[in-house]
Design an enzyme around this catalytic site. Structure first.
Site, PDB file in Angstrom:
ATOM      1  N   GLU A  81      -7.652  10.857   2.899  1.00 34.90           N
ATOM      2  CA  GLU A  81      -7.059   9.733   3.575  1.00 34.90           C
ATOM      3  C   GLU A  81      -8.238   9.277   4.495  1.00 34.90           C
ATOM      4  OE1 GLU A  81      -3.115  10.481   5.203  1.00 34.90           O
ATOM      5  OE2 GLU A  81      -2.332  11.206   3.304  1.00 34.90           O
ATOM      6  N   GLU A 104      -1.187  17.403   4.260  1.00 32.67           N
ATOM      7  CA  GLU A 104      -1.606  17.673   5.634  1.00 32.67           C
ATOM      8  C   GLU A 104      -0.896  19.276   5.892  1.00 32.67           C
ATOM      9  OE1 GLU A 104      -0.505  14.405   8.051  1.00 32.67           O
ATOM     10  OE2 GLU A 104      -2.748  13.988   8.310  1.00 32.67           O
TER      11      GLU A 104
HETATM   12  C1  IPT Z   1      -1.455  10.887   7.961  1.00 31.79           C
HETATM   13  C2  IPT Z   1      -0.537  11.425   6.857  1.00 31.79           C
HETATM   14  O1  IPT Z   1      -0.979  12.015   5.975  1.00 31.79           O
HETATM   15  C3  IPT Z   1       0.076  10.156   6.279  1.00 31.79           C
HETATM   16  O2  IPT Z   1       0.956  10.547   5.449  1.00 31.79           O
HETATM   17  C4  IPT Z   1       0.334   9.137   7.315  1.00 31.79           C
HETATM   18  O3  IPT Z   1       1.548   9.444   7.695  1.00 31.79           O
HETATM   19  C5  IPT Z   1      -0.829   8.646   8.146  1.00 31.79           C
HETATM   20  O4  IPT Z   1      -1.011   9.892   8.645  1.00 31.79           O
HETATM   21  C6  IPT Z   1      -0.462   7.697   9.057  1.00 31.79           C
HETATM   22  O5  IPT Z   1       0.052   6.601   8.716  1.00 31.79           O
HETATM   23  S1  IPT Z   1      -1.416  12.131   9.348  1.00 31.79           S
HETATM   24  C7  IPT Z   1      -2.967  11.542  10.382  1.00 31.79           C
HETATM   25  C8  IPT Z   1      -2.646  10.611  11.266  1.00 31.79           C
HETATM   26  C9  IPT Z   1      -3.431  12.781  11.061  1.00 31.79           C
END
Ligand code: IPT
Length: 985
Positions: free
Chosen positions: A288, A193
């Site tokens: 993700e 991110e």
């Molecule tokens: C995303 C992150 O990449 C991941 O590491 C984790 O923190 C996840 O969120 C939440 O569990 S960030 C996303 C909410 C924009």
């Protein structure tokens, strides 16, 4: 330490992304088409070894599971979903707790994980950071980074020098395990991110640091990583496009556990256009995708979150992204695990269950089975991989509650997939309508037979296919969803499902007249119509209906819950023997040798197995035992299996023999803190400069986790009557203060505050008298560092200001301690984060093997009568037979609302942090391997009372969460015994 609201920023970004923008800087393909030739891609999808593949992946974090053998359990469960990949983060801060000294040993060794992935038949996406986020301590950044000046996550030379050895070290491990070297890793992701950026003054910077990105890619290359790289942009913002394949993430359901489902946003539709705008030549890759959610101190607990993020979410939002022709999809998390040993950031607690498909205790939730239906379908639908969305219909125009996307196979030029979904799933509107579809015989409005309607419940989405080849069978269309199909001994078996009571239609192109023969279920539920070119059947879905259409087609039409029972194994990990198995809680492996099909897996309750396999399989075994089967009326084999889950005796932790010592000797007059670290720095690398005469930031002295103790030694001027301080520890932190042995008070904490300004009345100090102010504070973990260029992970733990009222004493010195040794921590096996600074833990009394026979007998149910810290130990034995999986947890009873905090150590491993007055967690899963299932166990508890009225546990129980036959065999994680700690204090 208020930083920018990430969520607000994301909301703005998401809005912006809805409006298609011109594509930013073109994609630089480092290995045009993939120079290593093994993992390649085109604009549609990835290829592995020349074969076009859907990458359906689930996120698991090896560092959140310190039992190496259990990786295989989780990974077999992921494999059984029909997924082919897992994605991992590696947490830098754990493996390089002391700068320059890497710990890849024991539970921190990644090799057993990669070996287990290979054994399970899964590929791996490796995401080592340096920054990961992931609700973890520091977001992966190491505590010693607090002493590295300047901005992090950009090309600041100090930061570069900090991360390069780590990426070199982890990069070599990744390179060794990449597919080209025989390992399972197919993709690697630098950073995570890298989407929002900050200037040193904290203002937002619109530009990413491309030099940092270049350095990262260079380091990946330098370590020998030749597989494709991806990025994970927090939205389709066009950041870090210098990787091979641009990727992004999405959490469409949000994180609102308070209002399950009603708070859901409308499923977004702009992904495909957005992704094409940024990276038209690479597969649409969601690195993700929401598989659950996190929860914070004082939150709702994961069972409540799961109500928001359960199977309905998968039906609504996962199917929605299929409409965007998503060909790499990684579900974050598929298994969350545990923030054991202070691994969480302050935004989370011990459980990282995540409401995921596989629960923290490794049991399977309904969502798991829903995902299985979807993944299996995609794996047998290769045309999906070359499809792109075309027309989007809003339908019916009157209510406008339905959105239909037509995906067209641009390469095969034949198939279409209609992704039919509720536009407003949060409004609970069930819909019934007819759909107009394009087929090779022209436009049709379906269902065709009778007055039937296409039914779509409020939190549902369905995939309707046209001109779909199931082997030799040409399905003209099906309003029933396909879970899988296989051609077995020349007969095509097609598994179709819908919700109970719905009717669905399947139409097959066939010029021969076929007998419709209902072999199982009620024939009254089946109507059909044969024309010269088609056979169309309509079935009212009721449990299970098996229909033969001549000798060469067998349809299973089942309701959803029944569809959950089917498994499509990867036989001999080659997928070359077509087999479908019905039954069992979990099907782990399927091996075919000689004429025996050997199945392994888990059951609970009586199980009816059905084996749909080639006739060459003449015998079947389940976990090595012969399975007696009978022939069904349609040529498959059925057998009954009675699960054996023996009763076992579990100790009553409320009644075991508890021993106790006081763990706060620091407040006694005779206490000697000469071995403690002296807080004598007058300079901090932190950009927040304190007003204190010496720096009182724990990380500046190497203490990054668990409780921190401060002792300020003063000589009174006379008349000091007030002590004020500003102290920070992270959300939900707390602290207690003593003046010599006199308790002054506590800040008991609340979910949100991470810092506190306190004022404590002193009994006026007499001139010349000596006073030690002892402060015991909680440390809730290092903050994350979401913005590139930010230094938020350095947010101090300790005091930034203090003063006195009445008079100002003379400071003699400040002393502090956290875990024994700080970055030169005492316990290599359990890692630097496991311990905190409490006396008993510094001494190692939490470890097994310590002789507590001289300690006083006292139970934590009795507890303390005033403020202070007790430390308890008990031992008990377990004797759980082999061949079962009985996941256990340590449960505290109902929360009392009293202010006290407990840390739980099981065989030396910190597996829970309980905060009674904040919550929400009251049940702490402890995996087999940490718990010794065959022999002695040591449990140790610290009990910190923050109130004059004292504190005691309401109850403490070891509970078996579920009884399953099967499981895998587990070797205990190393649990080195207590040894006297020479320099401890
Ligand atoms: C995303 C992150 O990449 C991941 O590491 C984790 O923190 C996840 O969120 C939440 O569990 S960030 C996303 C909410 C924009």
């Amino acid at each position: 330490m208020v930083s920018f609201s990430k969520i607000a920023l994301l909301a703005v970004a998401a809005q912006a992304a809805i409006i298609p923008t011109d594509s930013p800087a073109g994609l630089r393909i480092r290995q045009a088409g993939g120079s290593q030739g093994t993992v390649t891609w085109d604009k549609y999808s990835f290829y592995v070894n020349g074969e076009r593949v859907m990458i359906y992946s689930g996120e698991v974090h090896p560092f959140r599971n310190p039992v190496q053998d259990l990786h295989l359990d989780v990974l077999q469960k992921v494999k059984a979903l029909g997924f082919n990949t897992v994605s991992i983060y590696v947490h830098w801060g754990i493996v390089e707790y002391e700068r320059g000294k890497f710990n890849w040993d024991g539970v921190f060794d990644l090799q057993p994980f990669f070996d287990a992935a290979k054994a399970a038949g899964l590929w791996v996406i490796a995401r080592p950071g340096p920054y990961i986020n992931g609700e973890s301590a520091g977001g992966g950044l190491p505590g010693w980074g607090s002493r590295v000046e300047g901005q992090w996550r950009n090309s600041n030379a100090n930061y570069t020098a900090a991360w390069q050895p780590y990426i070199n070290s982890v990069g070599k491990i990744i390179a060794k395990n990449q597919i080209t070297n025989g390992g399972p890793i197919i993709i690697a992701q630098p950073e995570n991110e890298y989407s929002g950026f900050m200037n040193p003054d904290g203002s937002l910077n619109p530009d990413e640091d491309k030099e940092y990105e270049r350095l990262l890619l260079e380091a990946f290359d330098g370590a020998g990583i030749t597989i494709p790289t991806v990025c994970n942009d927090a939205w389709i913002g066009g950041h870090f496009t210098s990787v091979d394949v641009y990727g992004y993430d999405n959490y469409p359901a949000g994180f609102d556990c308070a209002n399950p489902i009603t708070s859901w946003p409308d499923p977004p539709e702009w992904f495909y256009g957005g992704q094409r705008g940024v990276a038209p030549n690479t597969p649409n890759s969601i690195v993700e995708f929401q598989g659950g959610g996190f929860d914070s101190w004082g939150g709702y607990g994961f069972e409540q979150c799961y109500k928001d993020l359960g199977p309905e979410m998968v039906r609504v939002y996962n199917k929605n992204v299929y409409a965007s022709a998503t060909h790499l999809l990684n579900v974050y998390m598929i298994y969350g695990g545990t923030n054991w040993g202070h691994l969480s950031n302050p935004g989370g607690y011990s459980s990282y269950d995540y409401g995921a498909a596989i629960a923290e205790d490794r049991t399977l939730r309904e969502k798991y089975y829903e995902l299985k239906l979807q993944a299996n379908f995609l794996m047998v639908s290769p045309a999906y991989l070359t499809s792109a969305p075309g027309e989007v219909q809003k339908f019916p125009t009157s209510g406008s509650n339905i959105t239909i996307t037509e995906l067209w196979d641009e390469v095969g030029q034949k198939q279409r997939f209609y992704i039919i979904r509720q536009t407003k799933p949060q409004e609970f509107i069930n819909s019934a309508f007819k759909v107009t579809i394009n087929t090779s015989v022209g436009q049709l409005t379906v269902p065709q037979l009778g007055n039937a309607a296409y039914v779509l419940p409020s939190q549902d989405s369905k995939i309707l296919v046209t001109d779909y080849p199931a082997g030799p069978v040409n399905i003209l269309y099906s309003t029933l969803e396909i879970m899988t199909w296989k051609v077995i001994d020349g007969r095509t078996v097609i598994l179709l499902y819908a919700n109970t009571g719905e009717s669905g239609e399947i139409s097959i192109l066939t010029s021969t007249s076929r007998k419709v023969d209902v072999r199982r279920g009620k024939s009254s539920t089946v109507t059909f119509k044969q024309t010269s070119s088609t056979l169309t059947l309509q079935v009212v879905v009721d449990h299970e209906t098996v229909i033969a259409l001549g000798d060469d087609i067998l349809l299973y039409v089942v309701d959803r819950v029944n569809a959950y029972n089917f498994w499509v194994p990867d036989v001999n990990l080659k997928q070359d023997i077509p087999v479908i198995i019905k039954g069992g809680y979990l099907l782990r492996t399927t091996k075919f040798s000689g004429n025996t099909l050997a199945l392994t897996g888990d059951t609970n309750g009586t199980t009816v197995f059905e084996v749909i396999a080639p006739k060459s399989a003449q015998a079947y075994t389940w976990n090595g035992q012969r399975l007696d089967t009978d022939l069904t009326r349609y040529g498959t084999q059925e057998g009954r299996y009675r699960t054996k889950t023996p009763r076992v005796d579990i100790p009553d932790l409320g009644r075991v023999k508890w021993k106790y010592i006081n763990s706060l000797p620091e407040v006694s007059a005779s206490y000697d803190d000469s071995k403690w670290v002296t807080a004598d720095h007058t300079y901090t690398w932190n950009k927040i400069k304190p007003t204190t005469p010496v720096i009182l930031y724990a990380s500046d002295y190497g203490f990054h986790s668990g409780n921190i103790l401060w002792r300020g030694h003063f000589t009174a001027t006379g008349g000091e009557n007030l002590f004020n301080l500003t102290i920070q520890g992270g959300n939900a932190f707390a602290y207690s203060v003593w003046d010599n042995d006199k308790y002054l008070g506590s800040f008991t904490g609340a979910p949100a505050p991470s810092a506190h300004n306190g004022s404590y009345t002193l009994t006026p100090w007499a001139k010349g008298s000596n006073h030690v102010l002892t402060i015991l504070q909680d440390h809730m973990g290092l903050e994350q560092n979401w913005f590139g260029g930010e230094e938020n992970f350095k947010s101090f733990r300790g005091l930034s200001d203090y003063s006195f009222g009445g008079a100002t004493p003379t400071l003699k010195m400040w002393k502090l301690t956290g875990n024994l040794g700080g970055e030169k921590f005492a316990d290599w096996a359990r890692g630097g984060y496991n311990e905190g600074g409490l006396y008993a833990v510094r001494k190692g009394y939490h470890l097994p093997g310590f002789d507590d026979s001289k300690w006083v007998s006292k139970s934590p149910l009795k507890g303390l009568t005033g403020p202070g810290v007790d430390f308890y130990r008990a031992t008990f034995t377990l004797n759980i037979p082999d061949g079962v999986d009985y996941p256990m947890a340590i449960d505290f009873g109902a929360r009392t609302g009293n202010s006290y905090r407990v840390e739980i150590y099981v065989n030396g491993w910190q597996f829970g942090k309980y905060v009674d007055d904040i919550g929400p967690q009251t049940s702490f899963p402890v995996p087999q391997g940490i718990l010794n299932y065959k022999g002695e166990n040591t449990i140790a508890l610290s009990l910190w009372s923050l109130e004059d009225s004292g504190a005691a546990l309401e109850s403490i129980d070891l509970v078996i969460r579920k009884q399953i036959e099967g499981g895998i065999s587990v070797t205990n994680s190393p649990a080195p015994n207590y040894m006297e700690r020479a320099n401890s204090y």
